[in-house]
Design a protein around this motif. Structure first.
Motif, short mmCIF file in Angstrom:
data_model
loop_
_atom_site.label_atom_id
_atom_site.label_comp_id
_atom_site.label_asym_id
_atom_site.label_seq_id
_atom_site.Cartn_x
_atom_site.Cartn_y
_atom_site.Cartn_z
N ALA A 153 0.82 -1.21 0.00
CA ALA A 153 0.00 0.00 0.00
C ALA A 153 0.85 1.26 0.00
N ARG A 178 -6.17 -1.21 7.43
CA ARG A 178 -5.41 -1.53 6.22
C ARG A 178 -6.01 -2.75 5.52
N TYR A 187 -7.37 -2.03 1.68
CA TYR A 187 -6.31 -2.30 0.70
C TYR A 187 -6.39 -3.75 0.26
#
Length: 390
Positions: free
Chosen positions: A93, A217, A221
């Motif tokens: 990411a 996250r 992502y």
């Protein structure tokens, strides 16, 4: 030949000669009777066995003082599996800084650079016995590190170098740190360990702890590469919450689960985290007092504040040893470890295969300081005895 008199063979031996750095010594007083309540022959999805898995999670969080909002799950593949799940699920990411200063952190660097092939990854390296330069870290990047270098005996003394307002995640392999050291939870986002280290559990099962930032996250992502089932922490865009309440991805050993529970309950009776830390630090202190002024050995960790209290790594510094070439040093160090094993005073105490030649003495909480003290004169004896062969 030795240029000093050989130390006499000690009369007393450690009660428990198991000083391996993994799997590690069982807790004091352990017998197989402790596993009599194991849910053998049962489905791990049944109510009773699932409750045992959930109890491992609950007790671990309580003893470690894990903050509210963190999730903790049991995952396959020991600590390695837990670290790999984090790397393959979360990285990509943003740029990545990997801190590499011993074998396992070097392995994480290999994963990031050569397996995931992240072009915007940096590896910040240090030699065995040292920590990487933390001033070089860019905390707008994700950061991967080993909190305690199991094969180097070097640990981070604190988390002061990690900013509270960091942009990236900090992924900390803590397999030989958890339950023996204070972990700065507010500075970390992913923490991993395995059962077979500080609490002396059996191998094969890992623990994966996620902060709210790490969960975010996972939810926002999606990696560019495919993830095998055994690594997947989300499903349909949602977190697989069952993993964090005892619904494991694959089938766990219920015998190992019972053993993990036994270790956790022992930890509670040993004073919880403060008691476990005190036991480990006491073992380090005993070795440090012996090393001080001893011409035969020194710590691999070059700075006292970075010395591990679990994977305590020593290098041989005797005058006869340092005169040898590298090949002879490796043979001599192995001979010292072999003599300790032959005398049944220290099993599996040689340095890790990739580390500088020497000894690695596990000092985690399940090791009695009295056994450490009884081992030390044997190391003096072994080094002196082996000197006559070189």
């Amino acid at each position: 030949m030795a240029d000093f008199s050989v130390a006499a063979m000690p009369a007393a031996r450690p009660q428990n000669p198991n000083f391996s750095s993994g799997p590690c010594a069982k807790r004091p007083g352990f017998t197989l009777d402790a596993l009599s309540g194991a849910a053998l022959g049962r489905s791990h999805r049944a109510k009773g066995p699932k409750a045992k898995l959930a109890e491992v999670i609950t007790l671990s969080k309580q003893i470690l003082g894990m903050p509210e909002g963190w999730r903790l799950g049991i995952v396959p593949g020991s600590d390695t599996g837990a670290v790999e799940m984090a790397l393959w699920s979360m990285l990509g990411a943003r740029p990545v800084d990997v801190l590499a200063h011993e074998s396992f952190s070097e392995a994480w660097a290999t994963d990031v650079v050569k397996q995931l092939k992240l072009a915007d990854a940096r590896v910040i390296k240090a030699d065995y016995g040292q920590l990487p330069d933390v001033a070089a870290i860019d905390f707008s990047h994700d950061v991967v590190l080993a909190w305690n270098g199991t094969t180097s005996g070097v640990r981070f003394p604190n988390g002061d170098f990690i900013p509270d307002d960091r942009e990236g995640l900090v992924i900390a392999d803590s397999t030989s740190a958890a339950f023996a050291m204070e972990l700065p939870w507010g500075k970390l986002d992913v923490v991993t360990w395995s059962w077979q280290k500080v609490l002396g559990g059996e191998g094969g099962h890992g623990m994966l702890a996620l902060s709210p930032r790490a969960v975010e996250r996972l939810l926002t992502y999606k990696p560019a590469w495919p993830l095998p089932k055994i690594f997947r922490l989300t499903s349909g865009g949602k977190l697989s919450e069952g993993i964090f309440v005892g619904e494991t991805i694959n089938t766990p050993s219920m015998l190992c689960v019972e053993d993990a529970l036994d270790g956790l309950r022992w930890a509670q009776g040993a004073g919880g985290l403060p008691g476990l830390i005190a036991r480990s630090e006491g073992n380090l202190a005993a070795i440090a007092g012996w090393v001080d002024g001893n011409e035969r050995v020194k710590f691999l960790a070059q700075r006292p504040e970075t010395r591990s209290c679990t994977s305590i790594c020593l290098v041989i510094a005797a005058p006869w040893f340092v005169k040898l070439d590298a090949e002879a040093q490796a043979k001599a160090a192995k001979a010292v470890a072999a003599l300790l094993e032959k005398e049944k005073v220290a099993l599996d105490a040689g340095a890790y295969r990739d580390a500088p030649p020497g000894l690695r003495i596990w000092g985690g909480a399940t090791v009695e300081t009295s056994d450490i003290r009884l081992l030390l004169p044997w190391i003096d004896y072994a080094i002196d005895a082996v000197s006559t062969e070189f």
